[in-house]
Design a protein around this motif. Structure first.
Motif, PDB file in Angstrom:
ATOM      1  N   VAL A 222       0.845  -1.192   0.000  1.00 40.25           N
ATOM      2  CA  VAL A 222       0.000   0.000   0.000  1.00 40.25           C
ATOM      3  C   VAL A 222       0.879   1.240   0.000  1.00 40.25           C
ATOM      4  O   VAL A 222       1.908   1.289   0.684  1.00 40.25           O
ATOM      5  CB  VAL A 222      -0.928   0.013   1.232  1.00 40.25           C
ATOM      6  CG1 VAL A 222      -1.750   1.296   1.293  1.00 40.25           C
ATOM      7  CG2 VAL A 222      -1.846  -1.204   1.210  1.00 40.25           C
ATOM      8  N   GLY A 223       0.488   2.233  -0.791  1.00 43.32           N
ATOM      9  CA  GLY A 223       1.244   3.467  -0.843  1.00 43.32           C
ATOM     10  C   GLY A 223       0.619   4.435  -1.821  1.00 43.32           C
ATOM     11  O   GLY A 223      -0.544   4.282  -2.207  1.00 43.32           O
ATOM     12  N   HIS A 224       1.398   5.418  -2.236  1.00 42.17           N
ATOM     13  CA  HIS A 224       0.909   6.380  -3.223  1.00 42.17           C
ATOM     14  C   HIS A 224       2.051   6.821  -4.126  1.00 42.17           C
ATOM     15  O   HIS A 224       3.233   6.661  -3.793  1.00 42.17           O
ATOM     16  CB  HIS A 224       0.266   7.595  -2.546  1.00 42.17           C
ATOM     17  CG  HIS A 224       1.207   8.374  -1.670  1.00 42.17           C
ATOM     18  ND1 HIS A 224       1.284   8.181  -0.308  1.00 42.17           N
ATOM     19  CD2 HIS A 224       2.107   9.346  -1.958  1.00 42.17           C
ATOM     20  CE1 HIS A 224       2.189   8.993   0.197  1.00 42.17           C
ATOM     21  NE2 HIS A 224       2.705   9.712  -0.781  1.00 42.17           N
ATOM     22  N   ILE A 225       1.674   7.346  -5.291  1.00 44.54           N
ATOM     23  CA  ILE A 225       2.628   7.865  -6.273  1.00 44.54           C
ATOM     24  C   ILE A 225       2.304   9.326  -6.497  1.00 44.54           C
ATOM     25  O   ILE A 225       1.151   9.676  -6.798  1.00 44.54           O
ATOM     26  CB  ILE A 225       2.538   7.087  -7.600  1.00 44.54           C
ATOM     27  CG1 ILE A 225       2.803   5.594  -7.363  1.00 44.54           C
ATOM     28  CG2 ILE A 225       3.531   7.647  -8.613  1.00 44.54           C
ATOM     29  CD1 ILE A 225       2.558   4.730  -8.583  1.00 44.54           C
ATOM     30  N   ASP A 226       3.302  10.187  -6.346  1.00 47.92           N
ATOM     31  CA  ASP A 226       3.015  11.619  -6.478  1.00 47.92           C
ATOM     32  C   ASP A 226       3.048  12.048  -7.938  1.00 47.92           C
ATOM     33  O   ASP A 226       3.271  11.233  -8.847  1.00 47.92           O
ATOM     34  CB  ASP A 226       3.963  12.448  -5.611  1.00 47.92           C
ATOM     35  CG  ASP A 226       5.417  12.408  -6.071  1.00 47.92           C
ATOM     36  OD1 ASP A 226       5.681  12.024  -7.237  1.00 47.92           O
ATOM     37  OD2 ASP A 226       6.304  12.765  -5.262  1.00 47.92           O
ATOM     38  N   ASP A 227       2.857  13.331  -8.168  1.00 43.65           N
ATOM     39  CA  ASP A 227       2.804  13.870  -9.531  1.00 43.65           C
ATOM     40  C   ASP A 227       4.100  13.632 -10.302  1.00 43.65           C
ATOM     41  O   ASP A 227       4.082  13.548 -11.531  1.00 43.65           O
ATOM     42  CB  ASP A 227       2.510  15.377  -9.496  1.00 43.65           C
ATOM     43  CG  ASP A 227       1.052  15.664  -9.141  1.00 43.65           C
ATOM     44  OD1 ASP A 227       0.179  14.899  -9.583  1.00 43.65           O
ATOM     45  OD2 ASP A 227       0.805  16.636  -8.400  1.00 43.65           O
ATOM     46  N   GLY A 228       5.217  13.518  -9.571  1.00 41.02           N
ATOM     47  CA  GLY A 228       6.492  13.311 -10.236  1.00 41.02           C
ATOM     48  C   GLY A 228       6.820  11.851 -10.480  1.00 41.02           C
ATOM     49  O   GLY A 228       7.899  11.546 -10.999  1.00 41.02           O
ATOM     50  N   GLY A 229       5.898  10.960 -10.100  1.00 37.07           N
ATOM     51  CA  GLY A 229       6.133   9.538 -10.303  1.00 37.07           C
ATOM     52  C   GLY A 229       6.884   8.856  -9.182  1.00 37.07           C
ATOM     53  O   GLY A 229       7.226   7.674  -9.288  1.00 37.07           O
TER      54      GLY A 229
END
Length: 471
Positions: A352-359
């Motif tokens: 589980v996590g997230h990816i920001d706008d910069g990848g």
């Protein structure tokens, strides 16, 4: 004639690529004489040694697939692995494997055979190359099938992500039966990178050889990083040859990494992968961040899906990390386990996590219940099965808690019919399973919290008993 360039060093022995190929040729001839043919599976259970490398090359030369068994396994684990994969032949140096099926011993003399041009057909890219084991959340370990094509792509991804060239020098301290160990070995051979293979991990020897061999790229997991940070004489070693240290298997503990950098001047490059997809993300060699597992490796696509709906979510939103690439496994054995690992062609990492706008990817949790100890995956059900076999155990549940040294530590919650000691239960697991699967602590509870369906409420247990050791 100029001497052959060194490809591999083990203790005081040096091997050029030609010598390794000749040893592989001799072993391939012996295996072929014993009946090994293209499409067969060959079990390999070996300590860290050059003969492991030549055995893998020999098996591949015949178009067969190598089934990697961990030398840390006990008979129960190896027996299950053989039952799942059904190899017809075995090679190694381990008494457990020798006790389960006829085994060609790596100590047996092999007459080197120089490979003749055209003597062997190149393997079918679609054929299985290697089967490694990755535990599931509901049972014993599953075999991960990689074809020659998928593993070859993984090697290219790893070479490019780490920026490895023939000018680099690395050392292998991790077991080659683990996907990272094998990936490092094959990538070094294919790239022309000089490598030292260690019989086992030893921190002092690792530091000594960074200095003596002028190692340029070092690999580390959390326990190694913690040992480096706490080493009282770290500054006495000349580590100036290192371009960086790669941190894998668990999210970076920033305070530990920063301590090592402050004391040595060496920076870190975090990376993230899985047996099923060996290279998922990696930080750039220049400009690495400690708060991220990096960006998707070239050729890898990532997405995040909602834990509630399964639908893709946008940048910055948290969910399960899913990936796809040509380096993705062909599937599991048993085959029935494969379907649940995929979501419309995407591999479900369970992280589980997230990816920001910069990848940039940031991992925050695991949706699966796997416990990751020193980079090795432990299935709670496997440990629970051993505990349930004890006549005094009424019920039990195993879960992981954060641990600075090992990534996670195993805690076993147990309810009993009659009093039994913690040491006895921990020792029972240690006798039957690999040492890294042994619980750090046992807590005795009146009953195991479960849903009406019978599913263990591990979250409740973690809230009540979520520490690695007694205060």
């Amino acid at each position: 004639m100029a001497s052959e360039r060194t490809a591999l060093v083990f203790e005081d022995r040096e091997y050029g690529r030609g010598r390794l190929e000749a040893l592989a040729g001799g072993l391939a001839r012996t295996l072929a004489d014993g009946g090994v043919r293209a499409g067969d599976r060959v079990a390999l259970m070996s300590s860290n040694r050059p003969e492991f490398v030549s055995a893998v090359l020999a098996i591949w030369r015949l178009g067969a697939a190598v089934v990697l068994l961990s030398p840390a396994w006990k008979e129960r684990e190896a027996e299950h692995a053989l039952a799942v994969t059904g190899p017809r032949y075995a090679v190694g140096d381990h008494p457990v494997l020798a006790g389960l099926m006829p085994m060609l011993h790596l100590d047996d003399p092999v007459e080197p055979v120089e490979p003749a041009r055209g003597a062997y057909d190149p393997p079918d890219p679609r054929a299985d190359a290697v089967l490694v084991f990755s535990s599931g959340t509901t049972g014993l370990p599953k075999a991960v099938r990689h074809t020659h094509a998928s593993f070859g792509v993984a090697v290219a991804h790893w070479r490019d992500a780490l920026g490895l060239t023939e000018r680099d020098r690395i050392q292998i301290t991790t077991p080659p039966s683990h996907i990272l160990g094998l990936l490092n070995i094959v990538t070094a051979l294919e790239t022309g990178t000089w490598m030292r293979l260690h019989r086992r991990f030893d921190l002092e020897r690792m530091l000594h050889h960074i200095e003596a061999d002028r190692i340029t790229v070092e690999m580390a997991v959390a326990p190694i990083a913690l040992a480096l940070a706490s080493h009282p004489e770290l500054e006495s070693y000349d580590l100036s040859s290192l371009r960086y240290i790669m941190w894998g298997a668990t999210p970076v503990t920033a305070s530990v990494a920063e301590t090592v950098t402050r004391r040595t001047g060496v920076r870190w490059v975090p990376a993230y992968g899985a047996s099923e997809l060996p290279v998922i993300t990696c930080n750039p060699v220049e400009g690495a961040r400690l708060d991220s597992a990096g960006r998707a490796a070239p050729g890898v696509s990532l997405r995040v899906v909602s834990l509630a709906t399964g639908e893709p979510v946008g940048p910055g939103e948290t969910g399960e990390i899913q990936a796809r690439a040509e380096s993705l496994m062909a599937g599991y054995l048993p085959e029935a386990a494969t379907a649940e690992a995929f979501d419309d062609g995407w591999y479900r990492t369970g992280d589980v996590g997230h990816i920001d706008d910069g990848g940039w990817l940031r991992l925050t949790d695991r949706s699966k219940e796997m416990i990751k100890v020193r980079g090795f995956q432990v299935a709670p059900a496997e440990v629970e099965a051993v505990l349930h076999d004890h006549p005094d155990v009424a019920d039990c549940a195993v879960f992981g808690v954060p641990d600075a040294a090992d990534g996670e530590a195993i805690v076993a919650a147990v309810s009993v019919h009659r009093p039994v000691g913690s040491a006895e239960l921990i020792g029972r697991v240690g006798d039957r399973l690999a040492s890294y699967k042994r619980p750090r602590r046992v807590v005795f509870v009146p009953e195991i919290p479960r849903l009406p369906s019978g599913k263990v409420l591990r979250r409740v247990l973690k809230e009540r008993h979520g520490r690695a050791s007694d205060d």
